[in-house]
Write a protein that holds these residues in place. Structure first.
Motif, PDB file in Angstrom:
ATOM      1  N   PRO A   1      80.916 -33.343 -34.868  1.00  0.00           N
ATOM      2  CA  PRO A   1      80.943 -32.446 -33.706  1.00  0.00           C
ATOM      3  C   PRO A   1      82.287 -32.481 -32.986  1.00  0.00           C
ATOM      4  CG  PRO A   1      79.724 -34.420 -33.152  1.00  0.00           C
ATOM      5  CD  PRO A   1      80.008 -34.485 -34.633  1.00  0.00           C
ATOM      6  N   VAL A   2      82.956 -33.627 -33.054  1.00  0.00           N
ATOM      7  CA  VAL A   2      84.249 -33.774 -32.391  1.00  0.00           C
ATOM      8  C   VAL A   2      85.302 -32.889 -33.062  1.00  0.00           C
ATOM      9  CG1 VAL A   2      86.112 -35.423 -31.914  1.00  0.00           C
ATOM     10  CG2 VAL A   2      83.730 -36.080 -31.543  1.00  0.00           C
ATOM     11  N   LEU A   3      85.152 -32.666 -34.361  1.00  0.00           N
ATOM     12  CA  LEU A   3      86.126 -31.861 -35.099  1.00  0.00           C
ATOM     13  C   LEU A   3      86.144 -30.414 -34.592  1.00  0.00           C
ATOM     14  CD1 LEU A   3      88.215 -31.965 -37.348  1.00  0.00           C
ATOM     15  CD2 LEU A   3      86.407 -31.489 -39.002  1.00  0.00           C
ATOM     16  N   SER A   4      84.963 -29.852 -34.299  1.00  0.00           N
ATOM     17  CA  SER A   4      84.944 -28.474 -33.796  1.00  0.00           C
ATOM     18  C   SER A   4      85.520 -28.413 -32.379  1.00  0.00           C
ATOM     19  CB  SER A   4      83.523 -27.911 -33.811  1.00  0.00           C
ATOM     20  OG  SER A   4      82.682 -28.595 -32.905  1.00  0.00           O
ATOM     21  N   MET A   5      85.310 -29.483 -31.592  1.00  0.00           N
ATOM     22  CA  MET A   5      85.923 -29.557 -30.263  1.00  0.00           C
ATOM     23  C   MET A   5      87.449 -29.601 -30.391  1.00  0.00           C
ATOM     24  SD  MET A   5      83.563 -32.357 -28.307  1.00  0.00           S
ATOM     25  CE  MET A   5      81.911 -31.964 -27.723  1.00  0.00           C
ATOM     26  N   LEU A   6      87.923 -30.380 -31.340  1.00  0.00           N
ATOM     27  CA  LEU A   6      89.362 -30.514 -31.560  1.00  0.00           C
ATOM     28  C   LEU A   6      89.982 -29.165 -31.910  1.00  0.00           C
ATOM     29  CD1 LEU A   6      91.901 -32.223 -31.907  1.00  0.00           C
ATOM     30  CD2 LEU A   6      91.154 -32.746 -34.239  1.00  0.00           C
ATOM     31  N   ARG A   7      89.305 -28.397 -32.754  1.00  0.00           N
ATOM     32  CA  ARG A   7      89.816 -27.074 -33.122  1.00  0.00           C
ATOM     33  C   ARG A   7      89.984 -26.200 -31.869  1.00  0.00           C
ATOM     34  NH1 ARG A   7      89.314 -26.945 -38.702  1.00  0.00           N
ATOM     35  NH2 ARG A   7      87.494 -28.047 -39.577  1.00  0.00           N
ATOM     36  N   GLN A   8      88.980 -26.242 -30.997  1.00  0.00           N
ATOM     37  CA  GLN A   8      89.025 -25.431 -29.783  1.00  0.00           C
ATOM     38  C   GLN A   8      90.166 -25.864 -28.869  1.00  0.00           C
ATOM     39  OE1 GLN A   8      87.030 -22.925 -28.792  1.00  0.00           O
ATOM     40  NE2 GLN A   8      87.092 -22.866 -26.561  1.00  0.00           N
TER      41      GLN A   8
ATOM     42  N   VAL B   1      72.402 -24.789 -31.802  1.00  0.00           N
ATOM     43  CA  VAL B   1      72.006 -25.351 -30.509  1.00  0.00           C
ATOM     44  C   VAL B   1      73.101 -26.313 -30.070  1.00  0.00           C
ATOM     45  CG1 VAL B   1      70.283 -26.704 -29.265  1.00  0.00           C
ATOM     46  CG2 VAL B   1      69.569 -25.176 -31.108  1.00  0.00           C
ATOM     47  N   ASN B   2      73.410 -26.299 -28.775  1.00  0.00           N
ATOM     48  CA  ASN B   2      74.484 -27.186 -28.305  1.00  0.00           C
ATOM     49  C   ASN B   2      73.988 -28.130 -27.227  1.00  0.00           C
ATOM     50  OD1 ASN B   2      76.915 -28.414 -27.779  1.00  0.00           O
ATOM     51  ND2 ASN B   2      78.083 -26.522 -27.712  1.00  0.00           N
ATOM     52  N   GLU B   3      73.973 -29.425 -27.532  1.00  0.00           N
ATOM     53  CA  GLU B   3      73.636 -30.466 -26.568  1.00  0.00           C
ATOM     54  C   GLU B   3      74.862 -31.321 -26.239  1.00  0.00           C
ATOM     55  OE1 GLU B   3      70.162 -32.731 -27.642  1.00  0.00           O
ATOM     56  OE2 GLU B   3      69.317 -31.070 -28.768  1.00  0.00           O
ATOM     57  N   PHE B   4      76.039 -30.881 -26.707  1.00  0.00           N
ATOM     58  CA  PHE B   4      77.236 -31.719 -26.613  1.00  0.00           C
ATOM     59  C   PHE B   4      78.454 -30.826 -26.469  1.00  0.00           C
ATOM     60  CE2 PHE B   4      80.174 -34.754 -29.101  1.00  0.00           C
ATOM     61  CZ  PHE B   4      80.374 -35.584 -28.012  1.00  0.00           C
ATOM     62  N   SER B   5      78.516 -30.108 -25.377  1.00  0.00           N
ATOM     63  CA  SER B   5      79.562 -29.102 -25.216  1.00  0.00           C
ATOM     64  C   SER B   5      80.748 -29.634 -24.413  1.00  0.00           C
ATOM     65  CB  SER B   5      78.996 -27.861 -24.533  1.00  0.00           C
ATOM     66  OG  SER B   5      78.422 -28.207 -23.286  1.00  0.00           O
ATOM     67  N   LEU B   6      81.895 -28.981 -24.574  1.00  0.00           N
ATOM     68  CA  LEU B   6      83.084 -29.303 -23.789  1.00  0.00           C
ATOM     69  C   LEU B   6      82.879 -28.862 -22.342  1.00  0.00           C
ATOM     70  CD1 LEU B   6      85.894 -28.164 -26.236  1.00  0.00           C
ATOM     71  CD2 LEU B   6      85.578 -30.494 -25.390  1.00  0.00           C
ATOM     72  N   SER B   7      83.329 -29.665 -21.418  1.00  0.00           N
ATOM     73  CA  SER B   7      83.192 -29.334 -20.006  1.00  0.00           C
ATOM     74  C   SER B   7      84.332 -28.424 -19.562  1.00  0.00           C
ATOM     75  CB  SER B   7      83.211 -30.606 -19.148  1.00  0.00           C
ATOM     76  OG  SER B   7      83.289 -30.279 -17.783  1.00  0.00           O
TER      77      SER B   7
ATOM     78  N   PHE C   1      78.556 -19.661 -31.670  1.00  0.00           N
ATOM     79  CA  PHE C   1      78.252 -21.026 -31.241  1.00  0.00           C
ATOM     80  C   PHE C   1      79.461 -21.575 -30.510  1.00  0.00           C
ATOM     81  CE2 PHE C   1      80.432 -21.559 -35.242  1.00  0.00           C
ATOM     82  CZ  PHE C   1      81.186 -22.713 -35.093  1.00  0.00           C
ATOM     83  N   GLU C   2      79.241 -22.649 -29.760  1.00  0.00           N
ATOM     84  CA  GLU C   2      80.325 -23.305 -29.046  1.00  0.00           C
ATOM     85  C   GLU C   2      80.621 -24.648 -29.701  1.00  0.00           C
ATOM     86  OE1 GLU C   2      79.211 -23.618 -24.981  1.00  0.00           O
ATOM     87  OE2 GLU C   2      79.497 -21.492 -24.570  1.00  0.00           O
ATOM     88  N   PRO C   3      81.854 -25.149 -29.564  1.00  0.00           N
ATOM     89  CA  PRO C   3      82.194 -26.453 -30.152  1.00  0.00           C
ATOM     90  C   PRO C   3      81.216 -27.534 -29.714  1.00  0.00           C
ATOM     91  CG  PRO C   3      84.159 -25.372 -29.353  1.00  0.00           C
ATOM     92  CD  PRO C   3      83.006 -24.530 -28.880  1.00  0.00           C
ATOM     93  N   GLY C   4      80.822 -28.368 -30.658  1.00  0.00           N
ATOM     94  CA  GLY C   4      79.859 -29.427 -30.384  1.00  0.00           C
ATOM     95  C   GLY C   4      78.446 -29.065 -30.786  1.00  0.00           C
ATOM     96  N   ALA C   5      78.227 -27.802 -31.202  1.00  0.00           N
ATOM     97  CA  ALA C   5      76.885 -27.334 -31.552  1.00  0.00           C
ATOM     98  C   ALA C   5      76.433 -27.923 -32.882  1.00  0.00           C
ATOM     99  CB  ALA C   5      76.858 -25.817 -31.622  1.00  0.00           C
TER     100      ALA C   5
ATOM    101  N   ILE D   1      81.124 -38.243 -18.473  1.00  0.00           N
ATOM    102  CA  ILE D   1      80.873 -38.930 -19.744  1.00  0.00           C
ATOM    103  C   ILE D   1      79.874 -38.119 -20.560  1.00  0.00           C
ATOM    104  CG2 ILE D   1      80.175 -41.097 -20.812  1.00  0.00           C
ATOM    105  CD1 ILE D   1      80.612 -42.402 -18.011  1.00  0.00           C
ATOM    106  N   HIS D   2      80.281 -37.699 -21.745  1.00  0.00           N
ATOM    107  CA  HIS D   2      79.435 -36.870 -22.603  1.00  0.00           C
ATOM    108  C   HIS D   2      79.266 -37.585 -23.948  1.00  0.00           C
ATOM    109  CE1 HIS D   2      80.532 -33.559 -19.789  1.00  0.00           C
ATOM    110  NE2 HIS D   2      81.702 -34.182 -19.796  1.00  0.00           N
ATOM    111  N   TYR D   3      78.072 -37.553 -24.482  1.00  0.00           N
ATOM    112  CA  TYR D   3      77.862 -38.255 -25.753  1.00  0.00           C
ATOM    113  C   TYR D   3      76.765 -37.588 -26.564  1.00  0.00           C
ATOM    114  CZ  TYR D   3      74.045 -40.373 -23.066  1.00  0.00           C
ATOM    115  OH  TYR D   3      72.932 -40.566 -22.278  1.00  0.00           O
ATOM    116  N   GLU D   4      76.804 -37.841 -27.841  1.00  0.00           N
ATOM    117  CA  GLU D   4      75.745 -37.384 -28.739  1.00  0.00           C
ATOM    118  C   GLU D   4      75.450 -38.505 -29.718  1.00  0.00           C
ATOM    119  OE1 GLU D   4      74.704 -33.269 -30.597  1.00  0.00           O
ATOM    120  OE2 GLU D   4      76.260 -34.155 -31.841  1.00  0.00           O
ATOM    121  N   SER D   5      74.175 -38.790 -29.862  1.00  0.00           N
ATOM    122  CA  SER D   5      73.740 -39.837 -30.780  1.00  0.00           C
ATOM    123  C   SER D   5      73.000 -39.215 -31.952  1.00  0.00           C
ATOM    124  CB  SER D   5      72.812 -40.815 -30.044  1.00  0.00           C
ATOM    125  OG  SER D   5      72.148 -41.652 -30.957  1.00  0.00           O
ATOM    126  N   PHE D   6      73.150 -39.817 -33.113  1.00  0.00           N
ATOM    127  CA  PHE D   6      72.396 -39.363 -34.274  1.00  0.00           C
ATOM    128  C   PHE D   6      71.079 -40.125 -34.403  1.00  0.00           C
ATOM    129  CE2 PHE D   6      76.808 -38.373 -35.902  1.00  0.00           C
ATOM    130  CZ  PHE D   6      76.685 -37.025 -35.690  1.00  0.00           C
TER     131      PHE D   6
END
Length: 629
Positions: A435-442, A412-418, A345-349, A530-535
């Motif tokens: 989801p931001v935490l996995s992006m931060l790790r990357q 599934v990833n709807e919020f990936s790093l560009s 999976f990719e960060p943000g998934a 601008i990238h975003y994910e809503s719950f």
């Protein structure tokens, strides 16, 4: 078409055959003779538009028009204007000859960078000013599914470029076959004389269109809005036109031919996403045009909704560990029963997890993966208990134990790093840190340029503060908005100095997402940055009963505090179109004429919210609200 239905006999027949007639009738309310007010400024912001038309031999062609923003506009809700003076010249495009013979056109206004689109069917005429006017017969928005995100750009002087005469033929060349095979997008035009013409988008992962021969294509038909405008047109008139854009080499490939729908087709690889519907396109002619070198495209990402190969089957994972991170948040570590490596999976998934709702009903709920994408021995998800929610988080918190087996689907990833971002600004609100935490790790592991802003109500809500500090150090900034002498995130300062190479990522409450979007846009940021994910718009403890009045029918419906406006209206048999139920797609956008809404969506712009609302997530600040239904 009848007074009670916007559909013609072909559309109705296909809806019945697909067993989706009831859904189609519900969604029919989105079709109007008027463009919704919120779409008027959207039209004037676009770089491209797609138009379908037919020639003297009744062959249908699909054209793509390019121009600077403003080349297409809507002066009112019943007309669309096209100004050739603001367009890249395409004098030899069949559209201009076709409309002298048949004024009916299908118009698709699409913004690939945001996945927003609007369909307008009507008749076109040439005005004395030299502009073309489309008079609306049908107008309606479409959901953003299956659209691959791209950002167009026009270099200075590109409007003076006149495209050369196109090449033409009947049998595809090897180069054209290669273009089709690697394409992830196409546009299709269809229509029935004296009824309406239509232009539509089709997309998928590269290779979703199969080349059967140099004169026949095989195209999967995914699950959509159930109205079947394109397939319904095929039912009465098999003529159709396709157009492929070669985004890398600036070419336009237009095909004309006939289509035949294949029902219940063999689909072992699940290329149709479960519908088992395909259609053959038999080519009778093609035109290939060189586009100006000053037209550039930046690719961002594929749609997360594109059907995947059937290898993405259900996974049975063991709950290896459960950790109580705070009174409301639990961390679950999931592993394979046999110890094998889990799908990448990719960060943000996020991970689709099967949960049990009240009364034993099973459903999928999506939770962000917070563990490292470089370690696939396990998945970690953090779940915040929503006591007034639909029941998914309550099930995980109250009933799931260590050693239990959960059924999940592949990430599934709807919020990936560009990959285009040179600097990444991460903004998290509350449980939006997941989801931001996995992006931060990357980003930390890759030693990339970034900063993180983590905003919560109180210090106790900083569930992952230690992990964030360990990863980001002084690049992490924390805000506790309800603490004494609280310091709030200053969005104007944060987003003021954009150098066109930064990207911002937001996950949190809808209000925070909208504030970041509005501030970024006002400071000149492009939508593609601008990238975003809503719950979604979760039911809140403070929600109260709302009285909804329907202006057209006079009906009054009382919405319970524990149900959304959309669900309350559907329960009362009021047909309202919908798709995502997260305030992201715009299908349920409805005008209000009285009362004060409480917006919780991330779809509408500030201007659009002045007269419209997303019924699937938003509520009302006033005791009652009147809708234009």
């Amino acid at each position: 078409m009848t007074l009670s239905s916007p559909f013609h006999p072909g559309e109705l027949a296909v809806q019945v055959r697909a067993n989706e007639a009831d859904i189609a009738q519900r969604n029919a309310t989105v079709v109007s003779k008027h463009i919704i007010k919120g779409a008027l400024p959207f039209i004037g912001q676009q770089f491209m538009a797609v138009v379908s038309s037919s020639d003297e031999d009744n062959r249908i062609w699909t054209s793509v028009l390019f121009g600077e923003p403003g080349f297409i506009s809507a002066p009112d809700d019943q007309h669309v204007l096209i100004n050739p003076q603001q367009m890249i010249g395409q004098a030899d495009d069949p559209l201009w000859r076709n409309i002298r013979h048949n004024s009916q056109v299908g118009l698709l206004i699409i913004e690939l960078s945001t996945r927003r689109r609007l369909r307008v069917n009507g008749s076109i005429s040439l005005l004395a000013s030299g502009r073309y006017q489309v008079t609306v017969a049908q107008a309606y928005p479409n959901c953003p599914k299956y659209i691959q995100r791209r950002q167009p750009a026009l270099a200075e002087g590109v409007l003076s470029y006149v495209t050369p005469a196109p090449r033409a033929g009947e049998v595809l060349t090897s180069e054209q076959v290669d273009l089709i095979v690697r394409s992830d997008s196409l546009f299709v035009g269809s229509g029935v004389s004296d009824l309406h013409y239509d232009a539509s988008y089709r997309g998928g992962d590269p290779g979703f269109v199969a080349v059967v021969s140099k004169q026949q294509l095989l195209i999967p038909d995914y699950k959509g809005n159930s109205m079947f405008n394109t397939l319904g047109n095929f039912e009465l008139n098999p003529h159709a036109g396709l157009v492929f854009i070669d985004f890398e080499n600036n070419k336009l490939l237009q095909l004309t031919g006939t289509a035949k729908v294949l029902w219940g087709h063999k689909d072992d690889e699940d290329r149709t996403g479960g519908t088992k519907r395909y259609w053959h396109f038999n080519i009778t002619g093609w035109r290939e045009t060189d586009l100006p070198p000053g037209l550039h495209w930046t690719f961002f990402d594929y749609s997360p909704h594109n059907p995947k190969p059937k290898s993405s089957e259900d996974l049975a994972l063991v709950v290896a560990d459960i950790e109580q991170k705070s009174p409301k948040v639990k961390l679950f570590r999931l592993t394979s029963q046999t110890g094998v490596i889990l799908p990448a999976f990719e960060p943000g998934a996020h991970l689709p997890v099967e949960v049990e709702l009240p009364r034993g009903k099973k459903a999928l709920r999506h939770y962000s993966i917070i563990s490292s994408s470089h370690d696939n021995r396990f998945y970690e998800i953090a779940v915040q208990q929503e006591k007034h929610g639909s029941g998914g988080s309550n099930y995980l918190h109250k009933k799931v134990r260590t050693g239990q087996v959960l059924t999940v689907k592949a990430p599934v990833n709807e919020f990936s790093l560009s990959s285009k971002g040179k600097h990444h600004i991460l903004i998290a609100g509350g449980i939006g840190i997941t989801p931001v935490l996995s992006m931060l790790r990357q980003l930390a592991q890759g030693k990339e340029s970034y900063e993180l802003h983590y905003s919560v109500k109180t210090r106790d809500d900083l569930v992952f503060k230690e992990e964030v500090q360990k990863l980001a150090g002084d690049r992490a900034h924390f805000y506790c908005t309800r603490e004494e002498n609280a310091i709030r995130l200053d969005l104007n300062t944060l987003l003021a100095a954009d150098n066109n190479s930064s990207h911002v990522y937001i996950c949190g409450p809808a209000g925070m997402i909208q504030a970041v979007k509005d501030t970024a846009v006002s400071n000149g940021w492009q939508a593609s940055q601008i990238h975003y994910e809503s719950f979604g718009g979760a039911i809140q403890e403070t929600d109260r009963e709302v009285e909804v009045k329907l202006q057209k029918s006079g009906q009054v419906i009382v919405i319970d505090p524990k149900e959304t406006l959309l669900d309350g209206l559907l329960a009362a048999k009021v047909p309202v179109p919908f798709e995502c139920k997260r305030g992201e797609c715009g299908m349920c956008v409805t005008e209000y004429v009285a009362g004060t809404p409480e917006h919780r969506d991330v779809y509408l712009t500030k201007e659009e919210k002045a007269h419209s609302m997303c019924l699937c997530v938003s509520r009302a600040k006033s005791k009652s609200i009147t809708l234009n239904l």
